[in-house]
Write a protein that holds these residues in place. Structure first.
Motif, PDB file in Angstrom:
ATOM      1  N   GLY A   8       0.416  -1.478  -0.070  1.00  0.00           N
ATOM      2  CA  GLY A   8      -0.181  -0.079   0.155  1.00  0.00           C
ATOM      3  C   GLY A   8       1.107   1.034   0.365  1.00  0.00           C
ATOM      4  N   ALA A   9       1.812   0.988  -0.670  1.00  0.00           N
ATOM      5  CA  ALA A   9       2.382   2.623  -1.215  1.00  0.00           C
ATOM      6  C   ALA A   9       2.563   3.635  -1.022  1.00  0.00           C
ATOM      7  CB  ALA A   9       4.221   1.957  -1.564  1.00  0.00           C
ATOM      8  N   ILE A  13      -0.242   6.019   4.353  1.00  0.00           N
ATOM      9  CA  ILE A  13       0.523   5.982   5.355  1.00  0.00           C
ATOM     10  C   ILE A  13       1.966   4.747   4.339  1.00  0.00           C
ATOM     11  CG2 ILE A  13       0.895   3.242   6.956  1.00  0.00           C
ATOM     12  CD1 ILE A  13      -0.724   4.802   8.348  1.00  0.00           C
ATOM     13  N   ALA A  35       1.213  -1.703  -5.119  1.00  0.00           N
ATOM     14  CA  ALA A  35      -0.305  -0.937  -5.213  1.00  0.00           C
ATOM     15  C   ALA A  35      -1.123  -1.594  -6.130  1.00  0.00           C
ATOM     16  CB  ALA A  35      -0.142   0.534  -5.084  1.00  0.00           C
ATOM     17  N   VAL A  57      -1.739  -4.465  -8.606  1.00  0.00           N
ATOM     18  CA  VAL A  57      -1.993  -5.999  -7.814  1.00  0.00           C
ATOM     19  C   VAL A  57      -2.716  -5.936  -9.468  1.00  0.00           C
ATOM     20  CG1 VAL A  57      -4.425  -6.724  -6.966  1.00  0.00           C
ATOM     21  CG2 VAL A  57      -2.507  -5.870  -5.480  1.00  0.00           C
ATOM     22  N   ILE A 101      -2.274  -1.967   3.508  1.00  0.00           N
ATOM     23  CA  ILE A 101      -3.105  -1.819   2.182  1.00  0.00           C
ATOM     24  C   ILE A 101      -4.897  -1.390   3.149  1.00  0.00           C
ATOM     25  CG2 ILE A 101      -4.470  -3.188   1.155  1.00  0.00           C
ATOM     26  CD1 ILE A 101      -1.860  -4.817   0.407  1.00  0.00           C
ATOM     27  N   VAL A 102      -5.594  -1.451   2.547  1.00  0.00           N
ATOM     28  CA  VAL A 102      -6.576  -0.338   3.249  1.00  0.00           C
ATOM     29  C   VAL A 102      -7.541  -1.518   3.012  1.00  0.00           C
ATOM     30  CG1 VAL A 102      -7.414   0.497   1.463  1.00  0.00           C
ATOM     31  CG2 VAL A 102      -9.214   1.353   3.416  1.00  0.00           C
ATOM     32  N   ALA A 105      -8.634  -6.690   1.724  1.00  0.00           N
ATOM     33  CA  ALA A 105      -8.248  -7.261   0.715  1.00  0.00           C
ATOM     34  C   ALA A 105      -6.069  -7.000   0.605  1.00  0.00           C
ATOM     35  CB  ALA A 105      -7.827  -5.889  -0.176  1.00  0.00           C
ATOM     36  N   LYS A 125      -5.550  -2.297  10.003  1.00  0.00           N
ATOM     37  CA  LYS A 125      -6.461  -3.058  11.114  1.00  0.00           C
ATOM     38  C   LYS A 125      -7.199  -4.077  10.363  1.00  0.00           C
ATOM     39  CE  LYS A 125      -7.998   1.225  11.835  1.00  0.00           C
ATOM     40  NZ  LYS A 125      -7.446   2.715  12.608  1.00  0.00           N
ATOM     41  N   ASP A 150      -1.352   2.134  13.933  1.00  0.00           N
ATOM     42  CA  ASP A 150      -2.821   2.765  14.274  1.00  0.00           C
ATOM     43  C   ASP A 150      -2.326   3.344  15.838  1.00  0.00           C
ATOM     44  OD1 ASP A 150      -5.144   3.167  14.302  1.00  0.00           O
ATOM     45  OD2 ASP A 150      -6.254   1.788  14.598  1.00  0.00           O
ATOM     46  N   ASP A 208      -5.189  13.507   8.440  1.00  0.00           N
ATOM     47  CA  ASP A 208      -5.580  13.512   7.280  1.00  0.00           C
ATOM     48  C   ASP A 208      -4.990  12.123   6.669  1.00  0.00           C
ATOM     49  OD1 ASP A 208      -5.152  13.646   4.091  1.00  0.00           O
ATOM     50  OD2 ASP A 208      -3.244  14.969   4.455  1.00  0.00           O
ATOM     51  N   GLY A 210      -6.749   8.326   4.543  1.00  0.00           N
ATOM     52  CA  GLY A 210      -6.893   8.326   3.222  1.00  0.00           C
ATOM     53  C   GLY A 210      -9.089   8.153   3.547  1.00  0.00           C
ATOM     54  N   ILE A 213     -11.420   5.304   6.065  1.00  0.00           N
ATOM     55  CA  ILE A 213     -11.116   5.363   7.278  1.00  0.00           C
ATOM     56  C   ILE A 213     -11.328   6.613   7.548  1.00  0.00           C
ATOM     57  CG2 ILE A 213      -8.287   6.107   7.504  1.00  0.00           C
ATOM     58  CD1 ILE A 213      -7.275   5.311   9.618  1.00  0.00           C
TER      59      ILE A 213
HETATM   60  P1  NAD Z   1      -5.225   5.221   1.435  1.00  0.00           P
HETATM   61  O1  NAD Z   1      -6.594   4.347   1.060  1.00  0.00           O
HETATM   62  O2  NAD Z   1      -4.836   6.264   1.583  1.00  0.00           O
HETATM   63  O3  NAD Z   1      -4.481   3.661   0.801  1.00  0.00           O
HETATM   64  C1  NAD Z   1      -4.511   2.366   0.681  1.00  0.00           C
HETATM   65  C2  NAD Z   1      -3.533   1.300   0.054  1.00  0.00           C
HETATM   66  O4  NAD Z   1      -3.916   0.459  -0.221  1.00  0.00           O
HETATM   67  C3  NAD Z   1      -2.949   2.137  -1.587  1.00  0.00           C
HETATM   68  O5  NAD Z   1      -1.605   2.284  -1.700  1.00  0.00           O
HETATM   69  C4  NAD Z   1      -3.849   1.154  -2.696  1.00  0.00           C
HETATM   70  O6  NAD Z   1      -3.343   1.167  -3.890  1.00  0.00           O
HETATM   71  C5  NAD Z   1      -3.285  -0.169  -1.654  1.00  0.00           C
HETATM   72  N1  NAD Z   1      -4.833  -0.853  -1.881  1.00  0.00           N
HETATM   73  C6  NAD Z   1      -6.116  -0.854  -2.108  1.00  0.00           C
HETATM   74  N2  NAD Z   1      -6.690  -1.581  -2.636  1.00  0.00           N
HETATM   75  C7  NAD Z   1      -6.002  -2.309  -2.713  1.00  0.00           C
HETATM   76  C8  NAD Z   1      -6.495  -3.967  -3.239  1.00  0.00           C
HETATM   77  N3  NAD Z   1      -7.343  -3.815  -3.681  1.00  0.00           N
HETATM   78  N4  NAD Z   1      -5.429  -4.441  -3.062  1.00  0.00           N
HETATM   79  C9  NAD Z   1      -3.918  -4.659  -2.943  1.00  0.00           C
HETATM   80  N5  NAD Z   1      -3.687  -3.407  -1.790  1.00  0.00           N
HETATM   81  C10 NAD Z   1      -4.635  -2.107  -2.670  1.00  0.00           C
HETATM   82  O7  NAD Z   1      -5.635   4.521   2.845  1.00  0.00           O
HETATM   83  P2  NAD Z   1      -4.593   4.638   4.373  1.00  0.00           P
HETATM   84  O8  NAD Z   1      -4.934   5.917   5.049  1.00  0.00           O
HETATM   85  O9  NAD Z   1      -3.589   4.770   3.525  1.00  0.00           O
HETATM   86  O10 NAD Z   1      -4.883   3.293   5.638  1.00  0.00           O
HETATM   87  C11 NAD Z   1      -4.564   2.178   4.854  1.00  0.00           C
HETATM   88  C12 NAD Z   1      -4.770   1.378   6.358  1.00  0.00           C
HETATM   89  O11 NAD Z   1      -4.034   1.887   7.603  1.00  0.00           O
HETATM   90  C13 NAD Z   1      -5.966   1.045   6.587  1.00  0.00           C
HETATM   91  O12 NAD Z   1      -6.409   0.018   7.356  1.00  0.00           O
HETATM   92  C14 NAD Z   1      -6.355   1.819   7.654  1.00  0.00           C
HETATM   93  O13 NAD Z   1      -7.188   2.218   8.798  1.00  0.00           O
HETATM   94  C15 NAD Z   1      -4.672   1.650   8.232  1.00  0.00           C
HETATM   95  N6  NAD Z   1      -4.145   3.122   8.376  1.00  0.00           N
HETATM   96  C16 NAD Z   1      -4.601   4.276   8.445  1.00  0.00           C
HETATM   97  C17 NAD Z   1      -4.489   5.504   9.039  1.00  0.00           C
HETATM   98  C18 NAD Z   1      -4.187   7.042   8.348  1.00  0.00           C
HETATM   99  O14 NAD Z   1      -3.786   7.873   9.038  1.00  0.00           O
HETATM  100  N7  NAD Z   1      -4.159   6.857   6.849  1.00  0.00           N
HETATM  101  C19 NAD Z   1      -4.195   5.731  10.418  1.00  0.00           C
HETATM  102  C20 NAD Z   1      -4.014   4.979  10.879  1.00  0.00           C
HETATM  103  C21 NAD Z   1      -4.462   3.864  10.209  1.00  0.00           C
END
Ligand code: NAD
Ligand code: MG
Length: 394
Positions: A8-9, A13, A35, A57, A101-102, A105, A125, A150, A208, A210, A213
């Motif tokens: 999920g680069a 996160i 990604a 993917v 990854i969110v 998935a 999570k 988290d 700030d 995704g 979330i």
């Molecule tokens: P985001 O939507 O910004 O990024 C998601 C990433 O996952 C992207 O790189 C995307 O390419 C990848 N992705 C999405 N669907 C996919 C799939 N089907 N297969 C493979 N890769 C896939 O999300 P985020 O905000 O970075 O959150 C990521 C995780 O971290 C979530 O589980 C979220 O609950 C957790 N989290 C995020 C934060 C935050 O501040 N953003 C804080 C705490 C926890």
């Protein structure tokens, strides 16, 4: 030099992780970046961080990535599909896997990293909510370290003694106090919630993040998922986790001890702090985060959560208590409902209604002795049911 895979680069996160990683070129190197579909962004990240592998993917996006990187010297090997994700999570040259990854998935690659004995930096999570028992057991069997990213769980980890896995009661913990901002609609009149737009729901007051979330924070489902996450990570139950609404998001969570002490971790709301903590642990390394200025913060407020305003929080507590397949059903239904809300197919209160309806339609089953395929099947069935309820409401 520690090799790092960032699952999920291209997400919120993932980008913060690469920022921390780039501050320590003597310590970390990116081995693999992954990604889902954003080939342009992953290509730019590959040029900057020069990983050995890049996983897209989606196969069409993978071809696009190949075109974008055609002229790059030492270009990464490009892999695709969930198999590609699992492969780069278990490479021998990788020490740490950032699971960012969110959604569900992320489960397969996160589990692959845990089985391979990696240090798993766990942001995803949802994988613990769906398959907590499986993931914790995989880590115990392989010796993998599960370090929470988290912010709340990272804060709790920092406030617990190193031997907390002996049992929280044994180390004198009375309960965990899990802070929540309350999201953008904490003070809105209840009758206006049906008019909430995706843009309003994604505009979080302090973080700030995704889109998924961000909506979860607005419904407080995020806090509900985090209660379940805390129970797995710290070996406790919902009676020992209290949600505390704290709008400033400066205290990231607290641990209350038998002797009356309460330990807290504070900092500016910037995910690079928990990321740097978990990447450096047990050492402390620079994260690039501005130091906290308490005079600028000036005051800290606390409130009890309002379960009537936030039915998703109630549903998550109920699912956590029910156990079995209930948390997996809760999570799957929520993913479908949030996506439908973001597509303007249901309104904001519809999210909780779809989740509740799905939980009612799919009775809880035991997960004892069940493996990954069973849980993925539960996830699939819950998604179908939730999609049906979205259609009925829409
Ligand atoms: P985001 O939507 O910004 O990024 C998601 C990433 O996952 C992207 O790189 C995307 O390419 C990848 N992705 C999405 N669907 C996919 C799939 N089907 N297969 C493979 N890769 C896939 O999300 P985020 O905000 O970075 O959150 C990521 C995780 O971290 C979530 O589980 C979220 O609950 C957790 N989290 C995020 C934060 C935050 O501040 N953003 C804080 C705490 C926890
Ligand atoms: Mg959190």
């Amino acid at each position: 030099m520690i090799g790092v895979t960032v699952l999920g680069a291209t997400g919120s996160i993932g980008v913060s992780t690469l920022d921390v990683l780039a501050r320590h070129p003597d310590r970390f190197r990116a081995v693999a970046l992954t990604a889902n579909t954003d080939a342009e962004r992953l290509a730019a990240q590959c040029r900057q961080h020069r990983p050995q592998y890049a996983v897209m993917v989606d196969p069409t996006a993978a071809r696009r990535l190949g075109e974008l990187l055609a002229d790059m010297p030492d270009r990464p090997e490009i892999l695709t599909g969930v198999e590609g994700l699992e492969q780069v999570s278990a490479l021998p040259e990788v020490g740490y896997v950032m699971a960012a990854i969110v959604g569900a998935a992320g489960l397969r690659p996160t589990l692959a990293a845990a089985r391979a004995g990696k240090r798993v930096l766990l942001a995803n999570k949802e994988s613990l909510v769906v398959a907590g028992a499986l993931l914790m057991q995989a880590a115990a069997d392989s010796g993998a370290e599960l370090l929470p990213i988290d912010s709340e769980h990272n804060a709790i980890f920092q406030c617990l003694p190193p031997n907390f896995s002996d049992g929280l009661d044994r180390v004198g913990v009375r309960r965990i106090l899990l802070t929540a901002s309350g999201g953008p609609f904490r003070d809105w009149p209840l009758d206006r919630l049906s008019s909430v737009t995706p843009e309003q729901a994604c505009a979080h007051p302090t973080w700030d993040m995704g889109r998924k979330i961000s909506v979860d924070s607005a419904t407080m489902m995020n806090k509900g998922l985090e209660v379940i996450e805390a129970c797995w990570l710290f070996g406790t139950d919902t009676d020992h986790v209290q949600v505390v609404v704290h709008p400033q998001s400066v205290i990231h969570s607290l641990v209350q001890y038998e002797d009356g002490s309460v330990l807290a971790q504070l900092g500016n709301p910037d995910m690079r702090t928990p990321i740097a903590h978990a990447m450096g642990w047990p050492e402390r390394i620079d994260s690039g985060v501005t130091p906290l200025d308490l005079f600028a913060v000036a005051r800290l407020d606390f409130q009890e959560p309002d379960f009537a305003r936030f039915p998703c929080l109630r549903l998550a507590f109920e699912s956590a208590r029910a156990g079995g397949t209930a948390p997996a059903v809760l999570n799957a239904a929520n993913e479908i409902a949030v996506a439908a809300f973001l597509d303007r197919r249901i309104d904001f209160p519809g999210i909780a209604a779809v989740v509740e309806g799905t939980l009612e339609a799919l009775p809880r089953e035991s997960v004892a002795g069940q493996g990954l395929e069973f849980l993925l099947d539960v996830d699939r069935r819950a998604r179908e049911q939730a999609e049906h309820l979205v259609l009925v409401r829409g």
